[in-house]
Motif scaffolding. Sequence first.
Motif: not given
Length: 141
Positions: A1-8, A118-120, A128-133
């Motif tokens: 989640m944090t990675d996604q927010l930082i990239l945003d 994505m991270r390993g 659930n990263y892929r499903e959430r995306n």
Amino acid sequence: MTDQLILDLVDKGLETNSVSLYISYDHRFGVPSSGKGVGLGAFTNSTSLILATVESLYTEITDRYTGIRRVNICFGRLRPEGFEQMDLFTNQKERTREKNMQRAILEIRHRYGANAVMRGCNLLDCSNYRERNGVISSPYR
């Protein structure tokens, strides 16, 4: 989640100097929610600095023996990316390398979708990263 927010943040050209983390537990355990916010000291959108801060907050405020129901991460005091104050303790080559890597990841995600990079740990069965995306509308499609 944090990675996604930082990239945003990087994608929108913003920086933050405040991070807050809120953990809500399963109501069956009767454990009250916990949360805390900290300042970063300077405005940044550095992945390494923000991730280290969020990880230390998580270990500080989380009850490891209780099921977590919800995790909220918030960046406060946003401002447009602009001038950067140089100091003697920051490796500028490393900072430039990190910025270039963030931009490359954003370009790949814009072209091939949010699940392209994505991270390993996001490939584990319990993630659930892929499903959430797939459910959340993403600017990377």
